[in-house]
Design a protein around this motif. Structure first.
Motif, PDB file in Angstrom:
ATOM      1  N   ASP A  39      56.891  33.960 -11.795  1.00 46.85           N
ATOM      2  CA  ASP A  39      55.715  33.505 -12.824  1.00 46.85           C
ATOM      3  C   ASP A  39      54.786  32.780 -11.853  1.00 46.85           C
ATOM      4  O   ASP A  39      53.425  32.973 -11.880  1.00 46.85           O
ATOM      5  CB  ASP A  39      56.250  32.701 -13.971  1.00 46.85           C
ATOM      6  CG  ASP A  39      56.980  33.584 -14.716  1.00 46.85           C
ATOM      7  OD1 ASP A  39      56.847  34.727 -14.734  1.00 46.85           O
ATOM      8  OD2 ASP A  39      57.769  32.667 -15.825  1.00 46.85           O
ATOM      9  N   ILE A  40      55.174  31.887 -10.971  1.00 47.05           N
ATOM     10  CA  ILE A  40      54.270  30.874 -10.268  1.00 47.05           C
ATOM     11  C   ILE A  40      53.557  32.055  -9.326  1.00 47.05           C
ATOM     12  O   ILE A  40      52.596  31.814  -8.960  1.00 47.05           O
ATOM     13  CB  ILE A  40      55.170  30.057  -9.306  1.00 47.05           C
ATOM     14  CG1 ILE A  40      55.627  28.966 -10.371  1.00 47.05           C
ATOM     15  CG2 ILE A  40      54.074  29.122  -8.466  1.00 47.05           C
ATOM     16  CD1 ILE A  40      56.976  27.927  -9.761  1.00 47.05           C
ATOM     17  N   GLU A  41      54.334  32.918  -8.468  1.00 49.31           N
ATOM     18  CA  GLU A  41      53.726  33.625  -7.902  1.00 49.31           C
ATOM     19  C   GLU A  41      52.666  34.578  -8.452  1.00 49.31           C
ATOM     20  O   GLU A  41      51.713  35.009  -7.755  1.00 49.31           O
ATOM     21  CB  GLU A  41      54.932  34.690  -7.035  1.00 49.31           C
ATOM     22  CG  GLU A  41      55.642  33.985  -6.063  1.00 49.31           C
ATOM     23  CD  GLU A  41      56.850  34.764  -5.516  1.00 49.31           C
ATOM     24  OE1 GLU A  41      56.882  36.002  -6.111  1.00 49.31           O
ATOM     25  OE2 GLU A  41      57.748  34.338  -4.932  1.00 49.31           O
ATOM     26  N   TYR A  42      53.130  35.202  -9.508  1.00 50.19           N
ATOM     27  CA  TYR A  42      51.960  35.928 -10.391  1.00 50.19           C
ATOM     28  C   TYR A  42      50.939  35.101 -10.930  1.00 50.19           C
ATOM     29  O   TYR A  42      49.504  35.779 -10.400  1.00 50.19           O
ATOM     30  CB  TYR A  42      52.663  36.272 -11.599  1.00 50.19           C
ATOM     31  CG  TYR A  42      51.686  37.314 -12.595  1.00 50.19           C
ATOM     32  CD1 TYR A  42      51.468  38.515 -12.267  1.00 50.19           C
ATOM     33  CD2 TYR A  42      51.018  36.474 -13.758  1.00 50.19           C
ATOM     34  CE1 TYR A  42      50.741  39.160 -13.178  1.00 50.19           C
ATOM     35  CE2 TYR A  42      50.252  37.068 -14.576  1.00 50.19           C
ATOM     36  CZ  TYR A  42      49.769  38.393 -14.367  1.00 50.19           C
ATOM     37  OH  TYR A  42      49.303  39.428 -15.216  1.00 50.19           O
ATOM     38  N   MET A  43      50.836  33.737 -10.840  1.00 50.79           N
ATOM     39  CA  MET A  43      49.724  32.997 -10.932  1.00 50.79           C
ATOM     40  C   MET A  43      49.012  32.994  -9.760  1.00 50.79           C
ATOM     41  O   MET A  43      47.784  33.216  -9.939  1.00 50.79           O
ATOM     42  CB  MET A  43      49.970  31.499 -11.424  1.00 50.79           C
ATOM     43  CG  MET A  43      50.620  31.340 -12.695  1.00 50.79           C
ATOM     44  SD  MET A  43      50.891  29.728 -13.019  1.00 50.79           S
ATOM     45  CE  MET A  43      49.461  28.877 -12.986  1.00 50.79           C
ATOM     46  N   ALA A  44      49.449  33.047  -8.638  1.00 51.51           N
ATOM     47  CA  ALA A  44      48.718  32.513  -7.482  1.00 51.51           C
ATOM     48  C   ALA A  44      48.279  34.063  -6.917  1.00 51.51           C
ATOM     49  O   ALA A  44      47.044  34.042  -6.348  1.00 51.51           O
ATOM     50  CB  ALA A  44      49.689  32.164  -6.216  1.00 51.51           C
ATOM     51  N   ILE A  45      48.897  35.184  -7.026  1.00 53.59           N
ATOM     52  CA  ILE A  45      48.491  36.417  -6.462  1.00 53.59           C
ATOM     53  C   ILE A  45      47.304  37.071  -7.624  1.00 53.59           C
ATOM     54  O   ILE A  45      46.456  37.557  -7.098  1.00 53.59           O
ATOM     55  CB  ILE A  45      49.717  37.309  -6.268  1.00 53.59           C
ATOM     56  CG1 ILE A  45      50.401  36.536  -5.093  1.00 53.59           C
ATOM     57  CG2 ILE A  45      49.225  38.794  -5.572  1.00 53.59           C
ATOM     58  CD1 ILE A  45      51.747  37.230  -4.474  1.00 53.59           C
ATOM     59  N   SER A  46      48.127  37.378  -8.714  1.00 57.10           N
ATOM     60  CA  SER A  46      47.219  38.154  -9.672  1.00 57.10           C
ATOM     61  C   SER A  46      46.315  37.417 -10.513  1.00 57.10           C
ATOM     62  O   SER A  46      45.090  37.935 -10.808  1.00 57.10           O
ATOM     63  CB  SER A  46      48.416  38.782 -10.959  1.00 57.10           C
ATOM     64  OG  SER A  46      49.370  39.690  -9.909  1.00 57.10           O
ATOM     65  N   LEU A  47      46.546  36.280 -10.776  1.00 59.54           N
ATOM     66  CA  LEU A  47      45.740  35.346 -11.565  1.00 59.54           C
ATOM     67  C   LEU A  47      44.769  34.416 -10.476  1.00 59.54           C
ATOM     68  O   LEU A  47      43.798  33.804 -11.092  1.00 59.54           O
ATOM     69  CB  LEU A  47      46.279  34.492 -12.678  1.00 59.54           C
ATOM     70  CG  LEU A  47      47.065  35.216 -13.623  1.00 59.54           C
ATOM     71  CD1 LEU A  47      47.651  34.129 -14.348  1.00 59.54           C
ATOM     72  CD2 LEU A  47      46.316  36.201 -14.375  1.00 59.54           C
ATOM     73  N   ARG A  48      45.134  34.556  -9.184  1.00 56.37           N
ATOM     74  CA  ARG A  48      44.212  33.879  -8.334  1.00 56.37           C
ATOM     75  C   ARG A  48      44.236  32.277  -8.264  1.00 56.37           C
ATOM     76  O   ARG A  48      42.899  31.715  -8.375  1.00 56.37           O
ATOM     77  CB  ARG A  48      42.611  34.302  -8.254  1.00 56.37           C
ATOM     78  CG  ARG A  48      42.789  35.974  -7.865  1.00 56.37           C
ATOM     79  CD  ARG A  48      41.494  36.505  -7.702  1.00 56.37           C
ATOM     80  NE  ARG A  48      41.311  37.872  -7.376  1.00 56.37           N
ATOM     81  CZ  ARG A  48      41.260  38.284  -6.110  1.00 56.37           C
ATOM     82  NH1 ARG A  48      41.441  37.649  -5.148  1.00 56.37           N
ATOM     83  NH2 ARG A  48      41.436  39.684  -6.070  1.00 56.37           N
ATOM     84  N   ALA A  49      45.304  31.754  -8.921  1.00 56.86           N
ATOM     85  CA  ALA A  49      45.248  30.248  -9.039  1.00 56.86           C
ATOM     86  C   ALA A  49      45.351  29.676  -7.902  1.00 56.86           C
ATOM     87  O   ALA A  49      46.293  29.964  -6.915  1.00 56.86           O
ATOM     88  CB  ALA A  49      46.533  29.945  -9.972  1.00 56.86           C
ATOM     89  N   PRO A  50      44.357  28.595  -7.622  1.00 54.29           N
ATOM     90  CA  PRO A  50      44.431  27.887  -6.267  1.00 54.29           C
ATOM     91  C   PRO A  50      45.608  27.012  -6.301  1.00 54.29           C
ATOM     92  O   PRO A  50      45.546  25.571  -6.102  1.00 54.29           O
ATOM     93  CB  PRO A  50      43.250  27.169  -6.256  1.00 54.29           C
ATOM     94  CG  PRO A  50      42.838  26.900  -7.770  1.00 54.29           C
ATOM     95  CD  PRO A  50      43.361  28.030  -8.351  1.00 54.29           C
ATOM     96  N   LEU A  51      46.853  27.473  -6.351  1.00 52.39           N
ATOM     97  CA  LEU A  51      48.006  26.771  -6.342  1.00 52.39           C
ATOM     98  C   LEU A  51      48.257  25.928  -4.919  1.00 52.39           C
ATOM     99  O   LEU A  51      48.288  26.634  -3.847  1.00 52.39           O
ATOM    100  CB  LEU A  51      49.408  27.529  -6.939  1.00 52.39           C
ATOM    101  CG  LEU A  51      49.319  27.760  -8.165  1.00 52.39           C
ATOM    102  CD1 LEU A  51      50.427  28.643  -8.544  1.00 52.39           C
ATOM    103  CD2 LEU A  51      49.476  26.619  -9.188  1.00 52.39           C
ATOM    104  N   VAL A  52      48.730  24.709  -4.722  1.00 53.49           N
ATOM    105  CA  VAL A  52      48.984  24.060  -3.804  1.00 53.49           C
ATOM    106  C   VAL A  52      50.263  23.296  -4.056  1.00 53.49           C
ATOM    107  O   VAL A  52      50.676  22.441  -5.072  1.00 53.49           O
ATOM    108  CB  VAL A  52      47.973  23.044  -3.099  1.00 53.49           C
ATOM    109  CG1 VAL A  52      48.321  22.472  -1.800  1.00 53.49           C
ATOM    110  CG2 VAL A  52      46.956  23.865  -2.762  1.00 53.49           C
ATOM    111  N   TYR A  53      51.342  23.548  -3.151  1.00 57.79           N
ATOM    112  CA  TYR A  53      52.810  22.734  -3.403  1.00 57.79           C
ATOM    113  C   TYR A  53      52.467  21.397  -2.496  1.00 57.79           C
ATOM    114  O   TYR A  53      52.121  21.249  -1.323  1.00 57.79           O
ATOM    115  CB  TYR A  53      53.772  23.357  -2.743  1.00 57.79           C
ATOM    116  CG  TYR A  53      55.258  22.870  -3.018  1.00 57.79           C
ATOM    117  CD1 TYR A  53      56.077  22.912  -4.098  1.00 57.79           C
ATOM    118  CD2 TYR A  53      55.793  22.045  -2.008  1.00 57.79           C
ATOM    119  CE1 TYR A  53      57.013  22.394  -4.331  1.00 57.79           C
ATOM    120  CE2 TYR A  53      56.904  21.237  -2.099  1.00 57.79           C
ATOM    121  CZ  TYR A  53      57.721  21.436  -3.195  1.00 57.79           C
ATOM    122  OH  TYR A  53      58.971  20.981  -3.627  1.00 57.79           O
ATOM    123  N   ILE A  54      52.817  20.267  -3.425  1.00 57.69           N
ATOM    124  CA  ILE A  54      52.715  18.948  -2.700  1.00 57.69           C
ATOM    125  C   ILE A  54      53.908  18.301  -2.576  1.00 57.69           C
ATOM    126  O   ILE A  54      54.820  18.198  -3.493  1.00 57.69           O
ATOM    127  CB  ILE A  54      51.971  18.034  -3.655  1.00 57.69           C
ATOM    128  CG1 ILE A  54      50.706  18.545  -3.990  1.00 57.69           C
ATOM    129  CG2 ILE A  54      51.910  16.475  -2.787  1.00 57.69           C
ATOM    130  CD1 ILE A  54      49.825  18.681  -2.702  1.00 57.69           C
TER     131      ILE A  54
END
Length: 304
Positions: A39-54
């Motif tokens: 789900d997190i990968e889908y957000m980052a790749i398909s939905l282009r969410a600028p996710l950053v792991y802290i």
């Protein structure tokens, strides 16, 4: 449960500054951590969410705080709103009714397609949260033939009663539920806007509605609109006055169309205006209702 619902929850956690991770997501929705990571990968790749792991917080945040999820899903609350609007549009029988009813059909399917209705504008209906809640409870009660307990208020005062709901209808900018208290042959329609509280009970009822749903129309308002001449504090620059059509206006004087007299009287009690100029019979009804309220207040003061 759809992955978009989980993604919506994950997005909310990020915006709350909680730094969620795949373990949180898996635990919240009782799915595997592997599925949560997808789900997190889908957000980052398909939905282009600028996710950053802290690493410090062992969770995610957005590198760009202006990012918004694309509107590819609907929450349960949004579905309830669309269900309510579909109900209102389905019972709309006035200008552009064919186009409006087509929109109602699409809303019932909960699609997000843009509606093409030419140059006409859709009627605007206020989706009041309390009425939405009453609508939802009554819909369930009708589907399950369950009685409801209603705390109701109108110009005659407050009362509580048990009701057997049969059908939801909309007439002239107001929502009604058709039903009865004791006798299925004595059906009436009561307005949702007058309901202070609705609670579904465990008691069921049996009513063969075929051929019965009809007598209640006699208590519904007439079809041709009444017109009230009202002086406002300010000129209204829209076509509607909180849901009521403005036929015309001259400076601060407005001609307002309405169908349901009782509903419009309640509207006058809760809105701001300067002077009710006409019709005389409406002025008289408003005065009688106000005097009734004053009398009840005086009586309660004497009792205390």
């Amino acid at each position: 449960m759809s992955n978009m619902h989980r993604i919506h929850w994950f997005d909310e956690q990020i915006r709350s500054g909680r730094f969620p991770n795949s373990s949180w997501l898996a635990r919240e929705f009782e799915i595997s951590r592997r599925q949560a990571q997808r789900d997190i990968e889908y957000m980052a790749i398909s939905l282009r969410a600028p996710l950053v792991y802290i690493a410090k917080y062992r969770g995610y945040c957005y590198e760009d705080q202006t990012y918004r999820l694309p509107h590819l899903y609907m929450t349960e609350e949004e579905q309830q709103v669309l269900k309510y609007l579909a109900h209102r549009y389905r019972h709309y029988n006035y200008d552009q009714s064919d186009a409006v009813k087509r929109v109602a059909h699409l809303l019932e399917r909960f699609t997000l397609e843009k509606q093409q209705t030419g140059s006409s504008q859709l009627p605007v209906f206020k989706a009041d949260p309390q009425q939405l809640q009453s609508f939802e409870i009554l819909s369930h009660a009708i589907a399950e033939s369950r009685k409801v307990h209603i705390h109701y208020k109108d110009h005659a005062g407050e009362r509580q009663f048990t009701w057997c709901p049969l059908k939801m209808v909309s007439q002239f900018n107001a929502d009604y539920v058709v039903g009865y208290e004791f006798d299925p042959l004595q059906q009436t329609a009561i307005r949702l806007e007058g309901m202070i509280h609705v609670q579904m009970t465990n008691d069921t009822f049996q009513c063969q509605t075929d051929g019965l749903l009809g007598g209640w129309e006699e208590s519904m308002p007439v079809r041709k609109p009444f017109v009230a001449k009202i002086r406002m504090r300010e000129v209204q620059h829209t076509e509607l006055w909180q849901g009521y059509r403005i036929r015309e206006n001259q400076d601060q004087v407005h001609w307002i169309e309405f169908y349901d007299t009782e509903a419009f009287l309640q509207h006058l009690f809760v809105t701001e205006w300067e002077e009710l100029l006409s019709p005389t019979w409406l002025r008289r009804k408003l005065q009688q209702s106000a005097e009734g309220i004053i009398d009840r207040l005086a009586m309660s003061s004497r009792q205390t």
